[in-house]
Design an enzyme around this catalytic site. Sequence first.
Site, PDB file in Angstrom:
ATOM      1  N   GLY A 232       0.769  -1.242   0.000  1.00  0.00           N
ATOM      2  CA  GLY A 232       0.000   0.000   0.000  1.00  0.00           C
ATOM      3  C   GLY A 232       0.793   1.280   0.000  1.00  0.00           C
TER       4      GLY A 232
ATOM      5  N   GLY B 165       3.635  -3.532  -3.974  1.00  0.00           N
ATOM      6  CA  GLY B 165       3.528  -3.736  -5.413  1.00  0.00           C
ATOM      7  C   GLY B 165       3.943  -2.451  -6.108  1.00  0.00           C
TER       8      GLY B 165
ATOM      9  N   CYS C 209     -14.086   3.564 -28.159  1.00  0.00           N
ATOM     10  CA  CYS C 209     -15.384   4.241 -28.308  1.00  0.00           C
ATOM     11  C   CYS C 209     -16.067   4.494 -26.973  1.00  0.00           C
ATOM     12  CB  CYS C 209     -16.284   3.417 -29.214  1.00  0.00           C
ATOM     13  SG  CYS C 209     -15.477   3.116 -30.774  1.00  0.00           S
TER      14      CYS C 209
HETATM   15  N1  LLP Z   1      -1.323  -6.972  -0.483  1.00  0.00           N
HETATM   16  C1  LLP Z   1      -2.634  -7.126  -0.719  1.00  0.00           C
HETATM   17  C2  LLP Z   1      -3.387  -8.083   0.091  1.00  0.00           C
HETATM   18  C3  LLP Z   1      -3.270  -6.376  -1.724  1.00  0.00           C
HETATM   19  O1  LLP Z   1      -4.565  -6.531  -1.955  1.00  0.00           O
HETATM   20  C4  LLP Z   1      -2.505  -5.448  -2.500  1.00  0.00           C
HETATM   21  C5  LLP Z   1      -3.128  -4.655  -3.563  1.00  0.00           C
HETATM   22  C6  LLP Z   1      -1.131  -5.352  -2.219  1.00  0.00           C
HETATM   23  C7  LLP Z   1      -0.569  -6.112  -1.206  1.00  0.00           C
HETATM   24  C8  LLP Z   1      -0.234  -4.419  -2.987  1.00  0.00           C
HETATM   25  O2  LLP Z   1      -0.613  -3.090  -2.842  1.00  0.00           O
HETATM   26  P1  LLP Z   1       0.362  -1.909  -3.370  1.00  0.00           P
HETATM   27  O3  LLP Z   1       1.639  -1.975  -2.559  1.00  0.00           O
HETATM   28  O4  LLP Z   1       0.615  -2.121  -4.816  1.00  0.00           O
HETATM   29  O5  LLP Z   1      -0.412  -0.675  -3.106  1.00  0.00           O
HETATM   30  N2  LLP Z   1      -5.447  -1.352  -9.393  1.00  0.00           N
HETATM   31  C9  LLP Z   1      -5.254  -0.367  -8.348  1.00  0.00           C
HETATM   32  C10 LLP Z   1      -4.536  -0.931  -7.147  1.00  0.00           C
HETATM   33  C11 LLP Z   1      -5.217  -2.160  -6.564  1.00  0.00           C
HETATM   34  C12 LLP Z   1      -4.477  -2.734  -5.380  1.00  0.00           C
HETATM   35  C13 LLP Z   1      -5.047  -4.038  -4.965  1.00  0.00           C
HETATM   36  N3  LLP Z   1      -4.372  -4.689  -3.871  1.00  0.00           N
HETATM   37  C14 LLP Z   1      -4.523   0.828  -8.951  1.00  0.00           C
HETATM   38  O6  LLP Z   1      -4.231   0.821 -10.151  1.00  0.00           O
HETATM   39  O7  LLP Z   1      -4.281   1.822  -8.265  1.00  0.00           O
END
Ligand code: LLP
Length: 436
Positions: A238, A292, A363
């Site tokens: 996150g 991520g 579109c």
């Molecule tokens: N751990 C869990 C349990 C998660 O659900 C997620 C992301 C992460 C780790 C990694 O989160 P990060 O470090 O990347 O913030 N499509 C959206 C983001 C969806 C995130 C879903 N879960 C976007 O493009 O902003």
Amino acid sequence: MHSFRYRDGKLHCEDVDLARVAEKFGTPLYVYSAGTILDHYTRLDAALALLDHVICYAVKANSNRAILKLLAHAGAGFDIVSGGELYRVIAAGGDPARCTFAGVGKSREEIEFALEQGVYSFNVESEVELESIDRIASAKNLRAPIALRANPDVDPHTHEYVSTGSRENKFGIALDELPAVYERAAKMLNIEIVGVQMHIGSQITEAEPFASAIKKVAPIVRKLKSKYGIKFFSIGGGMGIIYLRALESGSGKWWHDHGPACAGSAFSIRDYAEAIVPPLRELGIRILVEPGRFLVGNAGVLLTRVHYIKQTAEKKFAIVDAGMNDLIRPALYQSYHEIVPCRASAAADAKRTQEIDIVGPVCESGDFFALDREMPEVHEGDLLAIMSAGAYGFMMASNYNSRPFPAEALVHGDKVSLIRERQTWEDLVRGEIESL
Ligand code: LLP
């Protein structure tokens, strides 16, 4: 840090001129910087040095095998959410024993596969899922290592679609219900309690929500440690990024002097570490983090070419060859991505700015990358870089409007390689069956 810089007015990724990459592989094209990914990994690793920790890269952000391989070599574990992601990690040479398997809806087939491969932990989101894992493990005569996902009910102050840690969300188990579910788990013969997990949301741009979630869950971690001897506490991912612009060196100075403010806040890895390391250290337990976006978001751009400039009575549009099917984040989350030309114009020209919508060929009116964006003049044939597209870019691409998936390339130093071929029209119909 990121490695997208102008040199003599030409936008480079590390030591490679992006216009040349676009000529070689065509557009739309995702280009990633291996150096940036490794730099982010190393910096996070260093910031957590005082903790016994494992960085489990959230594969969903970008699951190209070349990227998984890079991170596996750097020492990362993986946070996976499907059998497909586990398959990819293994195909990239990653170790299943360093994978945590999350997600609210794991299927029987996925649970079986993960048990056979010996994942480090199943992160379990409900009592019914726990029962299902116990049954499947029993049929296989195995014990499933599990961590329950705690829902600490904190507001991460982010977009509602990527906010996961409050009571109304479908994720995790409320803190007051957690002890009872652990007690049930302890009685299940084919379940082994190994940890506790949480994840409060994505693109969080302040340290405070992480700190307050840790504060709420820490007393539970202590109890679980003494009662069940749990081995780890995963605090999820996150960490938000600043949706950066390309950096200047030499010409193309316009962006420094006049560029719109970066989205995001001044959240830094130092702020993050200062907020979380001291309270986590006191727990004396292995800490898992699941970043991520932080690792790959600012390590990628989407290159796109301007097809047409369309001037209406109301507006000016640059119609580019990438669409919402290639990068859906602006349409879905109204997210901001800096857009820069790959060739910075001569200083005088660059000072002439305009307000323009950068839109795709799909579109739908939601098919845009920027609305009323103030930019230097854009012309037909120009190559643009949509910045900060390394996370949840290609991953969320679709074939909508029967548009083939774009290609992906990885730069390392002065080398560039194609890491995914562009789909063809033949690929689009492959697997379809015409008749009854
Ligand atoms: N751990 C869990 C349990 C998660 O659900 C997620 C992301 C992460 C780790 C990694 O989160 P990060 O470090 O990347 O913030 N499509 C959206 C983001 C969806 C995130 C879903 N879960 C976007 O493009 O902003």
